[in-house]
Design a protein around this motif. Sequence first.
Motif, PDB file in Angstrom:
ATOM      1  N   ARG A 176     -62.604   1.358  21.321  1.00 15.27           N
ATOM      2  CA  ARG A 176     -62.505   0.722  19.999  1.00 15.27           C
ATOM      3  C   ARG A 176     -62.755   1.735  18.892  1.00 15.27           C
ATOM      4  O   ARG A 176     -62.085   1.714  17.857  1.00 15.27           O
ATOM      5  CB  ARG A 176     -63.490  -0.441  19.889  1.00 15.27           C
ATOM      6  CG  ARG A 176     -63.147  -1.612  20.796  1.00 15.27           C
ATOM      7  CD  ARG A 176     -63.868  -2.880  20.390  1.00 15.27           C
ATOM      8  NE  ARG A 176     -65.312  -2.750  20.431  1.00 15.27           N
ATOM      9  CZ  ARG A 176     -66.049  -2.939  21.511  1.00 15.27           C
ATOM     10  NH1 ARG A 176     -65.463  -3.237  22.675  1.00 15.27           N
ATOM     11  NH2 ARG A 176     -67.366  -2.820  21.465  1.00 15.27           N
ATOM     12  N   PHE A 177     -63.707   2.640  19.116  1.00 14.82           N
ATOM     13  CA  PHE A 177     -63.963   3.680  18.114  1.00 14.82           C
ATOM     14  C   PHE A 177     -62.745   4.585  17.959  1.00 14.82           C
ATOM     15  O   PHE A 177     -62.326   4.887  16.829  1.00 14.82           O
ATOM     16  CB  PHE A 177     -65.183   4.514  18.509  1.00 14.82           C
ATOM     17  CG  PHE A 177     -65.350   5.738  17.654  1.00 14.82           C
ATOM     18  CD1 PHE A 177     -65.866   5.642  16.366  1.00 14.82           C
ATOM     19  CD2 PHE A 177     -64.969   6.993  18.122  1.00 14.82           C
ATOM     20  CE1 PHE A 177     -65.994   6.765  15.563  1.00 14.82           C
ATOM     21  CE2 PHE A 177     -65.098   8.119  17.326  1.00 14.82           C
ATOM     22  CZ  PHE A 177     -65.619   8.000  16.047  1.00 14.82           C
ATOM     23  N   ALA A 178     -62.177   5.010  19.066  1.00 15.77           N
ATOM     24  CA  ALA A 178     -61.011   5.905  19.014  1.00 15.77           C
ATOM     25  C   ALA A 178     -59.836   5.220  18.320  1.00 15.77           C
ATOM     26  O   ALA A 178     -59.128   5.839  17.510  1.00 15.77           O
ATOM     27  CB  ALA A 178     -60.628   6.345  20.426  1.00 15.77           C
ATOM     28  N   ASP A 179     -59.623   3.936  18.613  1.00 15.52           N
ATOM     29  CA  ASP A 179     -58.521   3.203  17.982  1.00 15.52           C
ATOM     30  C   ASP A 179     -58.721   3.096  16.480  1.00 15.52           C
ATOM     31  O   ASP A 179     -57.787   3.308  15.698  1.00 15.52           O
ATOM     32  CB  ASP A 179     -58.403   1.810  18.594  1.00 15.52           C
ATOM     33  CG  ASP A 179     -57.894   1.826  20.027  1.00 15.52           C
ATOM     34  OD1 ASP A 179     -57.356   2.875  20.445  1.00 15.52           O
ATOM     35  OD2 ASP A 179     -58.062   0.805  20.718  1.00 15.52           O
ATOM     36  N   LEU A 180     -59.941   2.772  16.063  1.00 17.01           N
ATOM     37  CA  LEU A 180     -60.214   2.625  14.628  1.00 17.01           C
ATOM     38  C   LEU A 180     -60.091   3.966  13.914  1.00 17.01           C
ATOM     39  O   LEU A 180     -59.563   4.038  12.793  1.00 17.01           O
ATOM     40  CB  LEU A 180     -61.615   2.043  14.422  1.00 17.01           C
ATOM     41  CG  LEU A 180     -61.974   1.654  12.978  1.00 17.01           C
ATOM     42  CD1 LEU A 180     -60.981   0.635  12.442  1.00 17.01           C
ATOM     43  CD2 LEU A 180     -63.398   1.112  12.918  1.00 17.01           C
ATOM     44  N   ALA A 181     -60.556   5.036  14.552  1.00 14.58           N
ATOM     45  CA  ALA A 181     -60.443   6.365  13.948  1.00 14.58           C
ATOM     46  C   ALA A 181     -58.982   6.764  13.765  1.00 14.58           C
ATOM     47  O   ALA A 181     -58.613   7.366  12.753  1.00 14.58           O
ATOM     48  CB  ALA A 181     -61.179   7.399  14.798  1.00 14.58           C
ATOM     49  N   SER A 182     -58.127   6.424  14.730  1.00 16.50           N
ATOM     50  CA  SER A 182     -56.711   6.789  14.620  1.00 16.50           C
ATOM     51  C   SER A 182     -56.002   5.965  13.559  1.00 16.50           C
ATOM     52  O   SER A 182     -55.066   6.438  12.918  1.00 16.50           O
ATOM     53  CB  SER A 182     -56.017   6.619  15.972  1.00 16.50           C
ATOM     54  OG  SER A 182     -55.985   5.255  16.359  1.00 16.50           O
ATOM     55  N   ARG A 183     -56.460   4.711  13.346  1.00 19.88           N
ATOM     56  CA  ARG A 183     -55.790   3.843  12.386  1.00 19.88           C
ATOM     57  C   ARG A 183     -56.327   4.002  10.962  1.00 19.88           C
ATOM     58  O   ARG A 183     -55.555   4.014  10.000  1.00 19.88           O
ATOM     59  CB  ARG A 183     -55.937   2.380  12.810  1.00 19.88           C
ATOM     60  CG  ARG A 183     -55.072   1.999  14.004  1.00 19.88           C
ATOM     61  CD  ARG A 183     -55.120   0.514  14.309  1.00 19.88           C
ATOM     62  NE  ARG A 183     -56.389   0.118  14.921  1.00 19.88           N
ATOM     63  CZ  ARG A 183     -57.332  -0.574  14.316  1.00 19.88           C
ATOM     64  NH1 ARG A 183     -57.194  -0.940  13.061  1.00 19.88           N
ATOM     65  NH2 ARG A 183     -58.433  -0.922  14.956  1.00 19.88           N
ATOM     66  N   GLN A 184     -57.658   4.134  10.823  1.00 15.53           N
ATOM     67  CA  GLN A 184     -58.262   4.143   9.492  1.00 15.53           C
ATOM     68  C   GLN A 184     -58.896   5.473   9.113  1.00 15.53           C
ATOM     69  O   GLN A 184     -59.269   5.670   7.964  1.00 15.53           O
ATOM     70  CB  GLN A 184     -59.307   3.030   9.387  1.00 15.53           C
ATOM     71  CG  GLN A 184     -58.737   1.638   9.561  1.00 15.53           C
ATOM     72  CD  GLN A 184     -59.774   0.562   9.294  1.00 15.53           C
ATOM     73  OE1 GLN A 184     -60.837   0.801   8.740  1.00 15.53           O
ATOM     74  NE2 GLN A 184     -59.467  -0.661   9.709  1.00 15.53           N
ATOM     75  N   GLY A 185     -59.035   6.365  10.070  1.00 13.83           N
ATOM     76  CA  GLY A 185     -59.658   7.642   9.791  1.00 13.83           C
ATOM     77  C   GLY A 185     -61.063   7.720  10.348  1.00 13.83           C
ATOM     78  O   GLY A 185     -61.679   6.700  10.668  1.00 13.83           O
ATOM     79  N   PRO A 186     -61.606   8.931  10.470  1.00  9.62           N
ATOM     80  CA  PRO A 186     -62.917   9.104  11.108  1.00  9.62           C
ATOM     81  C   PRO A 186     -64.073   8.501  10.314  1.00  9.62           C
ATOM     82  O   PRO A 186     -65.012   7.966  10.903  1.00  9.62           O
ATOM     83  CB  PRO A 186     -63.052  10.622  11.220  1.00  9.62           C
ATOM     84  CG  PRO A 186     -62.170  11.167  10.151  1.00  9.62           C
ATOM     85  CD  PRO A 186     -61.008  10.215  10.075  1.00  9.62           C
ATOM     86  N   GLY A 187     -64.015   8.606   8.973  1.00 14.13           N
ATOM     87  CA  GLY A 187     -65.109   8.079   8.166  1.00 14.13           C
ATOM     88  C   GLY A 187     -65.311   6.591   8.348  1.00 14.13           C
ATOM     89  O   GLY A 187     -66.420   6.144   8.700  1.00 14.13           O
ATOM     90  N   PRO A 188     -64.284   5.769   8.137  1.00 13.30           N
ATOM     91  CA  PRO A 188     -64.436   4.332   8.348  1.00 13.30           C
ATOM     92  C   PRO A 188     -64.831   3.969   9.783  1.00 13.30           C
ATOM     93  O   PRO A 188     -65.593   3.026  10.000  1.00 13.30           O
ATOM     94  CB  PRO A 188     -63.050   3.778   7.999  1.00 13.30           C
ATOM     95  CG  PRO A 188     -62.500   4.764   7.020  1.00 13.30           C
ATOM     96  CD  PRO A 188     -62.994   6.101   7.498  1.00 13.30           C
ATOM     97  N   ALA A 189     -64.314   4.723  10.761  1.00 14.99           N
ATOM     98  CA  ALA A 189     -64.660   4.431  12.161  1.00 14.99           C
ATOM     99  C   ALA A 189     -66.142   4.672  12.409  1.00 14.99           C
ATOM    100  O   ALA A 189     -66.805   3.890  13.095  1.00 14.99           O
ATOM    101  CB  ALA A 189     -63.813   5.285  13.097  1.00 14.99           C
ATOM    102  N   LEU A 190     -66.675   5.750  11.856  1.00 17.19           N
ATOM    103  CA  LEU A 190     -68.100   6.029  12.020  1.00 17.19           C
ATOM    104  C   LEU A 190     -68.944   5.013  11.257  1.00 17.19           C
ATOM    105  O   LEU A 190     -69.967   4.525  11.763  1.00 17.19           O
ATOM    106  CB  LEU A 190     -68.418   7.442  11.532  1.00 17.19           C
ATOM    107  CG  LEU A 190     -67.927   8.578  12.431  1.00 17.19           C
ATOM    108  CD1 LEU A 190     -68.052   9.923  11.719  1.00 17.19           C
ATOM    109  CD2 LEU A 190     -68.699   8.608  13.746  1.00 17.19           C
ATOM    110  N   ALA A 191     -68.533   4.667  10.038  1.00 21.18           N
ATOM    111  CA  ALA A 191     -69.299   3.717   9.235  1.00 21.18           C
ATOM    112  C   ALA A 191     -69.363   2.344   9.890  1.00 21.18           C
ATOM    113  O   ALA A 191     -70.306   1.587   9.658  1.00 21.18           O
ATOM    114  CB  ALA A 191     -68.704   3.615   7.837  1.00 21.18           C
ATOM    115  N   ALA A 192     -68.364   2.031  10.737  1.00 21.00           N
ATOM    116  CA  ALA A 192     -68.337   0.739  11.405  1.00 21.00           C
ATOM    117  C   ALA A 192     -69.269   0.674  12.620  1.00 21.00           C
ATOM    118  O   ALA A 192     -69.488  -0.401  13.176  1.00 21.00           O
ATOM    119  CB  ALA A 192     -66.914   0.407  11.844  1.00 21.00           C
ATOM    120  N   LEU A 193     -69.827   1.818  13.023  1.00 18.88           N
ATOM    121  CA  LEU A 193     -70.666   1.834  14.218  1.00 18.88           C
ATOM    122  C   LEU A 193     -71.998   1.140  14.006  1.00 18.88           C
ATOM    123  O   LEU A 193     -72.530   0.523  14.924  1.00 18.88           O
ATOM    124  CB  LEU A 193     -70.921   3.280  14.662  1.00 18.88           C
ATOM    125  CG  LEU A 193     -69.721   4.066  15.186  1.00 18.88           C
ATOM    126  CD1 LEU A 193     -70.131   5.495  15.492  1.00 18.88           C
ATOM    127  CD2 LEU A 193     -69.124   3.390  16.408  1.00 18.88           C
TER     128      LEU A 193
END
Length: 347
Positions: A176-193
Amino acid sequence: MPTVITGLDRCMQAGSLLPAVSAMTEFGSALHVLRDPGHHGLEDWAAKILTAMSPDLAAWTRSWWWTAQAIRATPFVTPEPPAESFDDRLEQLRAMPAQELAGQLLRPIAPSGDRQVALQWSRARDPAVAARVEALVQRPREAAADFVSFLRRSRQEWFEAEWTRIRPVLAGRARRFADLASRQGPGPALAALDPSMELAPAGVAVRIAKIQAARHDVSRRGLVVAPSTFIRPHLYVADVPGRPLLLLHPVDAGLPVPSAAVVRRRLEALAHQGRLEVARAIATEPRTAGEIAMLWNVDPTQVNRHLRALTAAGLATTARQGRFVRYRLAADVLEELGKDVLSLLLR
């Protein structure tokens, strides 16, 4: 004073922002919980595991669990993405020169690698810790072999079954992290953790609400992101020289807590004797500044100043009654303040 991770865009472009599912990293988290399960809410789990252990492994565990406490030994915080089995990691550790592995195991006591420093501070720990550290310094081949044997025995007696249960959960979270990072970028993916992480305005950095004031540029070194079922309430950042930065996070996002700056402001507001007295005056019923000044024979200017400081810190609320402004203590915020302080310290 947050911990800041920068350079996320270049890290992502270079293909060095990687999720990881690591049995050895998760074993380190489990070992950490076995030592002190209370603040993890895992007392029943730890009691079950420790009770089921053979007596010799239980004693063995007590002699090694210091390697997975506030600062963790290097083998627990250097996973190999995307996935790493326990057996693979054991083989790597067994093949490592004994002096090198011994130095990595001393990281919790001597991050600089100075063995004399490790010996010095080990004497302030339990005798079992001091004995292990002395062996790592003076008999590294014997001590390193003992650690590998401890890992192998732990896997056989209890961790293999735990890993079978845990691994699918971690793998799903990493995907899920990898998918979100590819779609929205690394910053939003990390902030969602986790709520303790927020995206910086430029979008190429994240801030973590931790006590440590640190800044890590991962544009060249890389960032490994590993979920854990045991790590809560911590959000662990491992900065091992020569290795990608490791962010070890709970598999499920926790509850939001105030930033370190907000908690500090509240503590500072209460640390002043005058503000504490004014807080007491509005603790049982709402009062105006003038009423407080009259009842307690205090300078009205000082009362107003104290009330403004308490309100700014979120410790008091206001309500208008005609031409009067009444202040009430925010009792719910005060009740949570101790928990917020502990959460920040533990994170």
